[in-house]
Design an enzyme around this catalytic site. Structure first.
Site, PDB file in Angstrom:
ATOM      1  N   LYS A 171       0.837  -1.200   0.000  1.00 49.56           N
ATOM      2  CA  LYS A 171       0.000   0.000   0.000  1.00 49.56           C
ATOM      3  C   LYS A 171       0.880   1.262   0.000  1.00 49.56           C
ATOM      4  O   LYS A 171       2.106   1.170   0.213  1.00 49.56           O
ATOM      5  CB  LYS A 171      -0.917  -0.047   1.232  1.00 49.56           C
ATOM      6  CG  LYS A 171      -1.908  -1.223   1.207  1.00 49.56           C
ATOM      7  CD  LYS A 171      -2.678  -1.310   2.518  1.00 49.56           C
ATOM      8  CE  LYS A 171      -3.719  -2.410   2.508  1.00 49.56           C
ATOM      9  NZ  LYS A 171      -4.424  -2.514   3.810  1.00 49.56           N
ATOM     10  N   TYR A 216     -12.063  -3.345  -2.660  1.00 52.01           N
ATOM     11  CA  TYR A 216     -12.562  -3.353  -1.279  1.00 52.01           C
ATOM     12  C   TYR A 216     -14.095  -3.356  -1.235  1.00 52.01           C
ATOM     13  O   TYR A 216     -14.690  -2.776  -0.336  1.00 52.01           O
ATOM     14  CB  TYR A 216     -11.987  -2.157  -0.522  1.00 52.01           C
ATOM     15  CG  TYR A 216     -10.513  -2.317  -0.215  1.00 52.01           C
ATOM     16  CD1 TYR A 216     -10.082  -3.270   0.710  1.00 52.01           C
ATOM     17  CD2 TYR A 216      -9.556  -1.547  -0.859  1.00 52.01           C
ATOM     18  CE1 TYR A 216      -8.734  -3.438   0.994  1.00 52.01           C
ATOM     19  CE2 TYR A 216      -8.195  -1.713  -0.582  1.00 52.01           C
ATOM     20  CZ  TYR A 216      -7.797  -2.652   0.342  1.00 52.01           C
ATOM     21  OH  TYR A 216      -6.463  -2.820   0.618  1.00 52.01           O
ATOM     22  N   ASN A 250      -1.321  -0.189   7.401  1.00 50.41           N
ATOM     23  CA  ASN A 250      -0.780  -1.528   7.674  1.00 50.41           C
ATOM     24  C   ASN A 250       0.004  -2.155   6.521  1.00 50.41           C
ATOM     25  O   ASN A 250       0.139  -3.372   6.433  1.00 50.41           O
ATOM     26  CB  ASN A 250      -1.874  -2.452   8.217  1.00 50.41           C
ATOM     27  CG  ASN A 250      -3.012  -2.671   7.231  1.00 50.41           C
ATOM     28  OD1 ASN A 250      -2.967  -2.169   6.116  1.00 50.41           O
ATOM     29  ND2 ASN A 250      -4.011  -3.417   7.642  1.00 50.41           N
ATOM     30  N   HIS A 273      -1.651  -5.473   1.497  1.00 43.80           N
ATOM     31  CA  HIS A 273      -2.896  -6.218   1.291  1.00 43.80           C
ATOM     32  C   HIS A 273      -2.549  -7.582   0.704  1.00 43.80           C
ATOM     33  O   HIS A 273      -1.646  -7.687  -0.116  1.00 43.80           O
ATOM     34  CB  HIS A 273      -3.804  -5.478   0.292  1.00 43.80           C
ATOM     35  CG  HIS A 273      -4.939  -6.333  -0.191  1.00 43.80           C
ATOM     36  ND1 HIS A 273      -6.134  -6.423   0.486  1.00 43.80           N
ATOM     37  CD2 HIS A 273      -5.046  -7.181  -1.250  1.00 43.80           C
ATOM     38  CE1 HIS A 273      -6.928  -7.279  -0.150  1.00 43.80           C
ATOM     39  NE2 HIS A 273      -6.290  -7.752  -1.211  1.00 43.80           N
ATOM     40  N   GLU A 290      -9.323 -10.539  -7.510  1.00 39.87           N
ATOM     41  CA  GLU A 290      -8.456  -9.374  -7.333  1.00 39.87           C
ATOM     42  C   GLU A 290      -7.357  -9.321  -8.401  1.00 39.87           C
ATOM     43  O   GLU A 290      -7.010  -8.240  -8.884  1.00 39.87           O
ATOM     44  CB  GLU A 290      -7.864  -9.383  -5.918  1.00 39.87           C
ATOM     45  CG  GLU A 290      -8.952  -9.158  -4.870  1.00 39.87           C
ATOM     46  CD  GLU A 290      -8.493  -9.332  -3.430  1.00 39.87           C
ATOM     47  OE1 GLU A 290      -7.298  -9.656  -3.198  1.00 39.87           O
ATOM     48  OE2 GLU A 290      -9.325  -9.153  -2.524  1.00 39.87           O
TER      49      GLU A 290
HETATM   50  N1  UDP Z   1      -9.158  -1.120   7.855  1.00 40.75           N
HETATM   51  C1  UDP Z   1      -9.178   0.047   8.609  1.00 40.75           C
HETATM   52  N2  UDP Z   1      -9.843   0.050   9.814  1.00 40.75           N
HETATM   53  C2  UDP Z   1     -10.496  -1.039  10.292  1.00 40.75           C
HETATM   54  C3  UDP Z   1     -10.466  -2.225   9.522  1.00 40.75           C
HETATM   55  C4  UDP Z   1      -9.797  -2.233   8.322  1.00 40.75           C
HETATM   56  O1  UDP Z   1      -8.611   1.051   8.200  1.00 40.75           O
HETATM   57  O2  UDP Z   1     -11.075  -0.982  11.389  1.00 40.75           O
HETATM   58  C5  UDP Z   1      -8.447  -1.127   6.564  1.00 40.75           C
HETATM   59  C6  UDP Z   1      -7.049  -1.753   6.670  1.00 40.75           C
HETATM   60  O3  UDP Z   1      -6.200  -1.068   5.761  1.00 40.75           O
HETATM   61  C7  UDP Z   1      -7.301  -3.180   6.223  1.00 40.75           C
HETATM   62  C8  UDP Z   1      -8.342  -2.935   5.124  1.00 40.75           C
HETATM   63  O4  UDP Z   1      -9.164  -1.906   5.634  1.00 40.75           O
HETATM   64  O5  UDP Z   1      -6.129  -3.803   5.756  1.00 40.75           O
HETATM   65  C9  UDP Z   1      -9.170  -4.142   4.769  1.00 40.75           C
HETATM   66  O6  UDP Z   1      -9.750  -4.674   5.960  1.00 40.75           O
HETATM   67  P1  UDP Z   1      -9.794  -6.244   6.202  1.00 40.75           P
HETATM   68  O7  UDP Z   1     -10.650  -6.476   7.386  1.00 40.75           O
HETATM   69  O8  UDP Z   1     -10.171  -6.932   4.920  1.00 40.75           O
HETATM   70  O9  UDP Z   1      -8.288  -6.571   6.609  1.00 40.75           O
HETATM   71  P2  UDP Z   1      -7.122  -7.351   5.842  1.00 40.75           P
HETATM   72  O10 UDP Z   1      -7.758  -8.401   4.985  1.00 40.75           O
HETATM   73  O11 UDP Z   1      -6.357  -6.317   5.037  1.00 40.75           O
HETATM   74  O12 UDP Z   1      -6.280  -7.926   6.949  1.00 40.75           O
HETATM   75 MG    MG Z   2      -9.364  -8.316   3.661  1.00 38.33          MG
END
Ligand code: UDP
Ligand code: MG
Length: 151
Positions: free
Chosen positions: A9, A49, A112, A115, A126
Site C-alpha cells: 500500500k 474493497y 498496515n 494487502h 483481485e
Molecule cells: N481497515 C481500517 N480500519 C479497520 C479495519 C480495516 O482502516 O477498522 C483497513 C485496513 O487497511 C485493512 C483494510 O481496511 O487492511 C481491509 O480490511 P480487512 O478487514 O479486509 O483486513 P485485511 O484483509 O487487510 O487484513
Molecule cells: Mg481483507
C-alpha cells in the site's frame, strides 16, 4: 500451484519498504509472476474493497489507498493464498505476531503496509482487477527443484 494477489500500500511504498516485502516472499520460495507500480483508479479501489463499502472506515481506507503509488503483485506457489496471509499477519499491526510483515513493520490498522487476498476466490477476482492475463508471466525459478520435495 496457486496464485495470490498482494499489494504494498502507499505507506509501504513511500516508506521504502517494498523491497523488504518482496524479499520476504522471495526467500520463502514463492515466485513473483507479475508486478507493477501504479496509482489505483477510483473504480479499482471500490472493486478491490467492495465488501467494505458500507463500513465506517471505508472513507479513510479509500483516501489511504489513493494517497500514493501501490505496488501490485501476483505471487505463485504451493498454498500461496494461506501462506502469504500468515506472513502478512493480523489486520491490526499492534496485534500482529512478530515475524509477520505487519507485526514487524507497522503499528496502525489504517497504515498496515500490505494487502493480500483472503481466499483463492478473492485472489482470482483481485488479480483480474489489476492485471490482464498476458501480464502474468510463466518462468521457472532455478531453485524450484530444491524448494519442493516432489520436483
Ligand atoms: N481497515 C481500517 N480500519 C479497520 C479495519 C480495516 O482502516 O477498522 C483497513 C485496513 O487497511 C485493512 C483494510 O481496511 O487492511 C481491509 O480490511 P480487512 O478487514 O479486509 O483486513 P485485511 O484483509 O487487510 O487484513
Ligand atoms: Mg481483507
Amino acid at each position: 500451484m496457486d496464485r495470490t494477489f498482494v499489494m504494498v500500500k502507499p505507506d509501504g511504498v513511500m516508506r521504502g519498504i517494498s523491497g523488504e516485502v518482496i524479499a520476504r516472499f522471495e526467500r520463502k520460495g514463492l515466485k513473483l509472476v507479475a508486478a507493477k507500480l501504479v496509482r489505483l483508479s477510483e473504480a479499482q479501489v471500490m472493486d478491490q474493497y467492495r465488501e467494505h463499502l458500507d463500513k465506517p472506515f471505508f472513507p479513510s481506507l479509500h483516501a489511504y489507498i489513493l494517497s500514493g503509488p501501490c505496488l501490485v503483485m501476483v505471487w505463485e506457489g504451493h498454498n500461496t493464498v494461506s501462506v502469504v496471509r500468515r506472513m502478512v499477519g493480523a489486520t491490526n499491526p499492534s496485534e500482529a505476531a512478530p515475524g509477520t510483515i505487519r507485526g514487524d513493520l507497522a503499528l496502525d490498522t489504517g497504515r498496515n503496509v500490505i494487502h493480500a487476498s483472503d481466499s483463492p476466490e478473492s485472489a482470482a477476482r483481485e488479480i483480474a482487477i489489476h492485471f490482464k492475463d498476458r501480464e502474468l508471466l510463466t518462468y521457472q525459478r532455478v531453485d524450484e527443484p530444491i524448494i519442493y520435495e516432489w520436483q
